[in-house]
Design an enzyme around this catalytic site. Structure first.
Site, PDB file in Angstrom:
ATOM      1  N   ASP A  31       0.850  -1.195   0.000  1.00  0.00           N
ATOM      2  CA  ASP A  31       0.000   0.000   0.000  1.00  0.00           C
ATOM      3  C   ASP A  31       0.883   1.242   0.000  1.00  0.00           C
ATOM      4  O   ASP A  31       2.041   1.184   0.425  1.00  0.00           O
ATOM      5  CB  ASP A  31      -0.893  -0.009   1.241  1.00  0.00           C
ATOM      6  N   ASP A  51       3.403   1.794  -4.710  1.00  0.00           N
ATOM      7  CA  ASP A  51       2.290   2.297  -5.505  1.00  0.00           C
ATOM      8  C   ASP A  51       1.984   1.282  -6.609  1.00  0.00           C
ATOM      9  O   ASP A  51       2.889   0.926  -7.375  1.00  0.00           O
ATOM     10  CB  ASP A  51       2.694   3.647  -6.114  1.00  0.00           C
ATOM     11  N   VAL A  52       0.742   0.819  -6.684  1.00  0.00           N
ATOM     12  CA  VAL A  52       0.382  -0.211  -7.678  1.00  0.00           C
ATOM     13  C   VAL A  52       0.574   0.270  -9.109  1.00  0.00           C
ATOM     14  O   VAL A  52       0.635  -0.540 -10.029  1.00  0.00           O
ATOM     15  CB  VAL A  52      -1.069  -0.726  -7.504  1.00  0.00           C
ATOM     16  N   TYR A 141     -14.804   4.974 -13.012  1.00  0.00           N
ATOM     17  CA  TYR A 141     -14.825   3.813 -12.125  1.00  0.00           C
ATOM     18  C   TYR A 141     -15.439   2.607 -12.835  1.00  0.00           C
ATOM     19  O   TYR A 141     -14.879   1.502 -12.811  1.00  0.00           O
ATOM     20  CB  TYR A 141     -15.607   4.141 -10.853  1.00  0.00           C
ATOM     21  N   LYS A 145     -13.422  -0.867 -13.703  1.00  0.00           N
ATOM     22  CA  LYS A 145     -13.829  -2.147 -13.124  1.00  0.00           C
ATOM     23  C   LYS A 145     -14.292  -3.133 -14.205  1.00  0.00           C
ATOM     24  O   LYS A 145     -14.109  -4.349 -14.066  1.00  0.00           O
ATOM     25  CB  LYS A 145     -14.907  -1.939 -12.056  1.00  0.00           C
TER      26      LYS A 145
END
Length: 168
Positions: A31, A51-52, A141, A145
């Site tokens: 995270d 950081d992803v 979003y 997704k």
């Protein structure tokens, strides 16, 4: 057994990480929220800062965490949901941030997690019901997704021969 959770310092990811520890897993929580992540650290839960959106962060931290015993299970819970706005008024910056964290971050995590699952394993990425029905004011979003769901379907087919289950 090792488990890895992106976005594991807060919210659903945090609850999941704690539940995995209770079930005997050694858990790596990846995270960007250092204060929340460090507060979780224990003998069975290791906070991994990163950081992803940055591939080097994921690959380096996974390599450090997975050295003893590989990886058996991974949960990709990192995500953002910006304040509602009609698609016509969403800034390019907000669109990119949402896609970078929710979609690219999930893809990068899956890419590197699967490499540490030498004896099979399971990858679970967080999708959303909104990926299938949409919602006004939530275009970035919803799109991100929906992309996670499609990525999951493709990865499930590709990784099945290696004994890796992929779900969202």
């Amino acid at each position: 057994m090792n488990a890895f959770v992106t976005g594991g310092a807060n919210g659903i990811g945090r609850a999941l990480a704690l539940a995995l520890v209770e079930r005997g897993y050694r858990v790596g929580v990846f995270d960007h929220d250092e204060s929340a992540g460090k507060a979780l650290s224990s003998d069975r839960l290791l906070f991994l800062s990163g950081d992803v959106r940055r591939e080097d962060d994921l690959s380096t931290q996974l390599a450090q965490f997975c050295q003893p015993g590989g990886l058996q299970i991974a949960f990709n819970a990192a995500g953002v949901c910006l304040p509602p706005a009609l698609a016509e008024s969403v800034s390019t910056e907000d669109w990119h941030q949402t896609m970078q964290v929710n979609y690219k971050g999930t893809w990068l995590a899956m890419k590197h997690e699967s490499r540490w699952m030498k004896d099979g394993g399971s990858i679970v990425s967080f999708g959303s019901a909104l990926a299938f029905v949409g919602a006004a004011g939530m275009a970035p979003y919803v799109a991100s997704k929906h992309a996670v769901v499609a990525l999951t379907e493709a990865a499930a087919i590709e990784l099945a021969p290696k004994g890796i289950r992929v779900n969202s």
